[in-house]
Design an enzyme around this catalytic site. Structure first.
Site, PDB file in Angstrom:
ATOM      1  N   PRO A  18       7.393  11.085  11.654  1.00  0.00           N
ATOM      2  CA  PRO A  18       7.709  11.571  10.315  1.00  0.00           C
ATOM      3  C   PRO A  18       6.897  10.805   9.270  1.00  0.00           C
ATOM      4  O   PRO A  18       6.760   9.590   9.334  1.00  0.00           O
ATOM      5  CB  PRO A  18       9.202  11.309  10.159  1.00  0.00           C
ATOM      6  N   PHE A  19       6.324  11.557   8.346  1.00  0.00           N
ATOM      7  CA  PHE A  19       5.584  10.996   7.222  1.00  0.00           C
ATOM      8  C   PHE A  19       6.324  11.440   5.978  1.00  0.00           C
ATOM      9  O   PHE A  19       6.329  12.622   5.643  1.00  0.00           O
ATOM     10  CB  PHE A  19       4.144  11.505   7.231  1.00  0.00           C
TER      11      PHE A  19
END
Length: 84
Positions: A18-19
């Site tokens: 996840p960014f």
């Protein structure tokens, strides 16, 4: 690592990264930003079952002149608060 399965691009669970991007008006302390990074990371790890080493957080700070609410820059709203 990406895998092609049934003509769809999928990722394996160990590749899940996840960014998360956070945009805030400048003015928070370094300590507050560090705490925000920690809390968001912990939430992503818990909710998304993400590997802690794969969680990425970026904080973008925007000036109050470059952030508008209701058609008015925040810098102006802060300088002229509404009176009731």
């Amino acid at each position: 690592m990406y895998l092609l399965a049934n003509s769809r691009l999928t990722t394996t669970s160990e590749d899940f990264m996840p960014f998360i991007t956070v945009q805030i008006i400048e003015g928070r302390s370094v300590e507050q930003k560090h705490a925000l990074i920690k809390e968001i990371s912990e939430a992503a790890i818990r909710v998304l079952d993400a590997d802690p080493d794969n969680v990425r957080i970026v904080i973008n700070e925007v000036t109050a002149d470059d952030w508008g609410v209701g058609g008015v820059p925040v810098a102006i709203s802060r300088a002229n608060p509404k009176t009731s």
